[in-house]
Scaffold this motif. Sequence first.
Motif, PDB file in Angstrom:
ATOM      1  N   VAL A  86      29.947 -16.061  25.561  1.00 44.74           N
ATOM      2  CA  VAL A  86      30.286 -16.120  24.133  1.00 44.74           C
ATOM      3  C   VAL A  86      31.629 -15.417  23.885  1.00 44.74           C
ATOM      4  CG1 VAL A  86      29.561 -15.439  21.811  1.00 44.74           C
ATOM      5  CG2 VAL A  86      27.872 -16.266  23.453  1.00 44.74           C
ATOM      6  N   PHE A  87      31.850 -14.321  24.578  1.00 48.79           N
ATOM      7  CA  PHE A  87      33.118 -13.600  24.430  1.00 48.79           C
ATOM      8  C   PHE A  87      34.291 -14.479  24.847  1.00 48.79           C
ATOM      9  CE2 PHE A  87      36.374 -11.135  26.736  1.00 48.79           C
ATOM     10  CZ  PHE A  87      36.915 -10.431  25.672  1.00 48.79           C
ATOM     11  N   TRP A  88      34.162 -15.187  25.945  1.00 52.29           N
ATOM     12  CA  TRP A  88      35.266 -16.026  26.414  1.00 52.29           C
ATOM     13  C   TRP A  88      35.472 -17.233  25.509  1.00 52.29           C
ATOM     14  CZ3 TRP A  88      38.484 -13.689  29.293  1.00 52.29           C
ATOM     15  CH2 TRP A  88      38.046 -12.689  30.176  1.00 52.29           C
ATOM     16  N   ASP A  89      34.392 -17.742  24.903  1.00 51.65           N
ATOM     17  CA  ASP A  89      34.567 -18.786  23.893  1.00 51.65           C
ATOM     18  C   ASP A  89      35.347 -18.255  22.695  1.00 51.65           C
ATOM     19  OD1 ASP A  89      33.162 -20.567  25.445  1.00 51.65           O
ATOM     20  OD2 ASP A  89      31.258 -20.275  24.403  1.00 51.65           O
ATOM     21  N   ALA A  90      35.045 -17.018  22.305  1.00 49.27           N
ATOM     22  CA  ALA A  90      35.771 -16.410  21.185  1.00 49.27           C
ATOM     23  C   ALA A  90      37.238 -16.181  21.546  1.00 49.27           C
ATOM     24  CB  ALA A  90      35.104 -15.093  20.790  1.00 49.27           C
ATOM     25  N   VAL A  91      37.504 -15.785  22.788  1.00 55.97           N
ATOM     26  CA  VAL A  91      38.897 -15.610  23.228  1.00 55.97           C
ATOM     27  C   VAL A  91      39.641 -16.932  23.156  1.00 55.97           C
ATOM     28  CG1 VAL A  91      40.350 -15.067  25.206  1.00 55.97           C
ATOM     29  CG2 VAL A  91      38.397 -13.610  24.674  1.00 55.97           C
ATOM     30  N   ARG A  92      39.017 -17.997  23.631  1.00 61.61           N
ATOM     31  CA  ARG A  92      39.664 -19.308  23.601  1.00 61.61           C
ATOM     32  C   ARG A  92      39.936 -19.751  22.156  1.00 61.61           C
ATOM     33  NH1 ARG A  92      35.593 -22.703  25.061  1.00 61.61           N
ATOM     34  NH2 ARG A  92      35.260 -23.020  22.836  1.00 61.61           N
ATOM     35  N   ASN A  93      38.950 -19.602  21.289  1.00 57.69           N
ATOM     36  CA  ASN A  93      39.127 -20.013  19.897  1.00 57.69           C
ATOM     37  C   ASN A  93      40.211 -19.201  19.202  1.00 57.69           C
ATOM     38  OD1 ASN A  93      37.035 -21.859  20.227  1.00 57.69           O
ATOM     39  ND2 ASN A  93      35.483 -20.456  19.474  1.00 57.69           N
ATOM     40  N   THR A  94      40.240 -17.902  19.466  1.00 58.92           N
ATOM     41  CA  THR A  94      41.263 -17.054  18.848  1.00 58.92           C
ATOM     42  C   THR A  94      42.651 -17.419  19.350  1.00 58.92           C
ATOM     43  OG1 THR A  94      39.658 -15.248  18.647  1.00 58.92           O
ATOM     44  CG2 THR A  94      41.998 -14.674  18.482  1.00 58.92           C
ATOM     45  N   ALA A  95      42.768 -17.705  20.645  1.00 57.32           N
ATOM     46  CA  ALA A  95      44.070 -18.093  21.199  1.00 57.32           C
ATOM     47  C   ALA A  95      44.557 -19.396  20.579  1.00 57.32           C
ATOM     48  CB  ALA A  95      43.968 -18.220  22.716  1.00 57.32           C
ATOM     49  N   VAL A  96      43.664 -20.371  20.424  1.00 58.09           N
ATOM     50  CA  VAL A  96      44.044 -21.639  19.796  1.00 58.09           C
ATOM     51  C   VAL A  96      44.442 -21.408  18.342  1.00 58.09           C
ATOM     52  CG1 VAL A  96      43.181 -23.898  19.072  1.00 58.09           C
ATOM     53  CG2 VAL A  96      42.622 -23.023  21.353  1.00 58.09           C
ATOM     54  N   GLN A  97      43.689 -20.584  17.651  1.00 52.68           N
ATOM     55  CA  GLN A  97      43.983 -20.300  16.251  1.00 52.68           C
ATOM     56  C   GLN A  97      45.363 -19.672  16.086  1.00 52.68           C
ATOM     57  OE1 GLN A  97      41.585 -17.199  14.481  1.00 52.68           O
ATOM     58  NE2 GLN A  97      41.507 -18.278  12.518  1.00 52.68           N
ATOM     59  N   LEU A  98      45.678 -18.693  16.916  1.00 55.37           N
ATOM     60  CA  LEU A  98      46.980 -18.035  16.827  1.00 55.37           C
ATOM     61  C   LEU A  98      48.107 -18.970  17.241  1.00 55.37           C
ATOM     62  CD1 LEU A  98      46.064 -14.541  18.315  1.00 55.37           C
ATOM     63  CD2 LEU A  98      46.550 -15.069  15.924  1.00 55.37           C
ATOM     64  N   ALA A  99      47.885 -19.749  18.303  1.00 60.59           N
ATOM     65  CA  ALA A  99      48.935 -20.620  18.819  1.00 60.59           C
ATOM     66  C   ALA A  99      49.279 -21.740  17.849  1.00 60.59           C
ATOM     67  CB  ALA A  99      48.515 -21.213  20.162  1.00 60.59           C
ATOM     68  N   VAL A 100      48.348 -22.120  16.992  1.00 62.06           N
ATOM     69  CA  VAL A 100      48.606 -23.207  16.039  1.00 62.06           C
ATOM     70  C   VAL A 100      48.983 -22.658  14.666  1.00 62.06           C
ATOM     71  CG1 VAL A 100      47.604 -25.191  14.855  1.00 62.06           C
ATOM     72  CG2 VAL A 100      47.070 -24.779  17.268  1.00 62.06           C
ATOM     73  N   ALA A 101      48.184 -21.747  14.134  1.00 61.38           N
ATOM     74  CA  ALA A 101      48.359 -21.313  12.748  1.00 61.38           C
ATOM     75  C   ALA A 101      49.656 -20.550  12.527  1.00 61.38           C
ATOM     76  CB  ALA A 101      47.163 -20.461  12.309  1.00 61.38           C
ATOM     77  N   VAL A 102      49.963 -19.582  13.390  1.00 60.82           N
ATOM     78  CA  VAL A 102      51.126 -18.721  13.147  1.00 60.82           C
ATOM     79  C   VAL A 102      52.445 -19.497  13.246  1.00 60.82           C
ATOM     80  CG1 VAL A 102      52.371 -16.670  13.919  1.00 60.82           C
ATOM     81  CG2 VAL A 102      49.877 -16.644  13.818  1.00 60.82           C
ATOM     82  N   PRO A 103      52.711 -20.255  14.332  1.00 64.66           N
ATOM     83  CA  PRO A 103      53.986 -20.995  14.366  1.00 64.66           C
ATOM     84  C   PRO A 103      54.119 -22.018  13.243  1.00 64.66           C
ATOM     85  CG  PRO A 103      53.019 -20.879  16.559  1.00 64.66           C
ATOM     86  CD  PRO A 103      51.978 -20.412  15.606  1.00 64.66           C
ATOM     87  N   VAL A 104      53.053 -22.784  12.959  1.00 67.15           N
ATOM     88  CA  VAL A 104      53.133 -23.786  11.896  1.00 67.15           C
ATOM     89  C   VAL A 104      53.392 -23.109  10.555  1.00 67.15           C
ATOM     90  CG1 VAL A 104      51.802 -25.503  10.616  1.00 67.15           C
ATOM     91  CG2 VAL A 104      51.716 -25.468  13.107  1.00 67.15           C
ATOM     92  N   MET A 105      52.703 -21.999  10.302  1.00 59.55           N
ATOM     93  CA  MET A 105      52.867 -21.305   9.033  1.00 59.55           C
ATOM     94  C   MET A 105      54.279 -20.761   8.877  1.00 59.55           C
ATOM     95  SD  MET A 105      50.730 -18.002   7.646  1.00 59.55           S
ATOM     96  CE  MET A 105      49.214 -18.728   8.249  1.00 59.55           C
ATOM     97  N   ILE A 106      54.818 -20.136   9.926  1.00 55.21           N
ATOM     98  CA  ILE A 106      56.143 -19.521   9.818  1.00 55.21           C
ATOM     99  C   ILE A 106      57.226 -20.589   9.658  1.00 55.21           C
ATOM    100  CG2 ILE A 106      57.851 -18.139  11.031  1.00 55.21           C
ATOM    101  CD1 ILE A 106      55.528 -16.547   9.885  1.00 55.21           C
ATOM    102  N   VAL A 107      57.166 -21.645  10.462  1.00 52.84           N
ATOM    103  CA  VAL A 107      58.193 -22.689  10.395  1.00 52.84           C
ATOM    104  C   VAL A 107      58.161 -23.398   9.036  1.00 52.84           C
ATOM    105  CG1 VAL A 107      58.941 -24.884  11.365  1.00 52.84           C
ATOM    106  CG2 VAL A 107      58.279 -23.018  12.889  1.00 52.84           C
ATOM    107  N   CYS A 108      56.978 -23.807   8.613  1.00 52.83           N
ATOM    108  CA  CYS A 108      56.881 -24.521   7.333  1.00 52.83           C
ATOM    109  C   CYS A 108      57.233 -23.606   6.163  1.00 52.83           C
ATOM    110  CB  CYS A 108      55.470 -25.089   7.164  1.00 52.83           C
ATOM    111  SG  CYS A 108      55.043 -26.394   8.337  1.00 52.83           S
ATOM    112  N   ALA A 109      56.808 -22.348   6.230  1.00 53.93           N
ATOM    113  CA  ALA A 109      57.118 -21.416   5.146  1.00 53.93           C
ATOM    114  C   ALA A 109      58.609 -21.136   5.070  1.00 53.93           C
ATOM    115  CB  ALA A 109      56.346 -20.112   5.341  1.00 53.93           C
ATOM    116  N   PHE A 110      59.279 -21.049   6.216  1.00 51.99           N
ATOM    117  CA  PHE A 110      60.728 -20.827   6.201  1.00 51.99           C
ATOM    118  C   PHE A 110      61.445 -22.027   5.597  1.00 51.99           C
ATOM    119  CE2 PHE A 110      64.889 -21.316   8.259  1.00 51.99           C
ATOM    120  CZ  PHE A 110      65.496 -20.139   7.840  1.00 51.99           C
TER     121      PHE A 110
END
Length: 313
Positions: A86-110
């Motif tokens: 379960v921990f490794w599933d959470a690590v994978r989900n968090t990594a995907v969330q950060l890799a998608v949400a943060v770059p898309v948010m920063i680029v589009c917001a800029f």
Amino acid sequence: MTTLTTTPGGSAAPSSAPPASPAPAVRRPRQGGTVLAVPALVWYLVFMVGPLLAIFVIAALHWPGMLQPVSFAGLDNAGVVLDDPVFWDAVRNTAVQLAVAVPVMIVCAFMLGYYVAQRPPGHRVLRYLLFIPGLISTPAKAMVFYAALSPDGLLNGGLESVGLGSLADAWLASPSTALACLIALDIWAGIGFTAVLFAARLGSVPDELGEAAQLDGAGHWRTMWSVHFPVIRDYVGVVTMLQFLWTLFGSAQHVLLLTQGGPGTSSTTLSFLVYQKAFIAADLGYSQTVGVLLFLAGLVGLLTIRRVFRQNY
């Protein structure tokens, strides 16, 4: 002070000497600033450093609930966490969330902030509209997304109305789309507020820079990325850090309100796992061990972002 001088006739005449300059005043160091900072320092030590140290202490304990007896576990909790799928599933989900949400948010917001900074017609109203998601409480945001993504919600209704009913799905209850829905909520909730921050910073960039670039034949796209972006690069780094921390540590509330980590563990993130193990499974040692790993991941992420933007802040 008066002195006697001899005149050509041999008589003495008084003369005035220049007055002595006063001794320079000795400057004493001001202590008021330190005294005024004491309450803030005490608050920081008690409510910031204290809980941080408590995380590391509890991570080394076997503590099955708030009112249960406590025993020393050492590194046993770390072994349990690292062996838990379960921990490794959470690590994978968090990594995907950060890799998608943060770059898309920063680029589009800029890009959106650059558009607002150009002062188009109605730009003042647009600033307020962009800021609205930041004024809505988290439960209200979750209700909006639940109304849109539920099986009989707005999205499925819209698909059926245009003849695409075969694409309808239980978006929040499907293992393949639950995490994507949470990422979409993160982006929607943060992009407007971040765009307003970028617009405020871009508004302080001299207009002559953009005008000179356009006189040289640069369009808006090249002016935006080749002129304005380097000028506020340090500010972009700061905002990226803030959004990274918010996504890493603040995703638990969206998961709790919409999917509760399911179906299965398809939308379980590290921050939600900390909550789940502490308040549902009553395993505080496991929970705070994940909290320590989450803290280390946040620290590494901040250092990486700082290195990427190569700024000193």
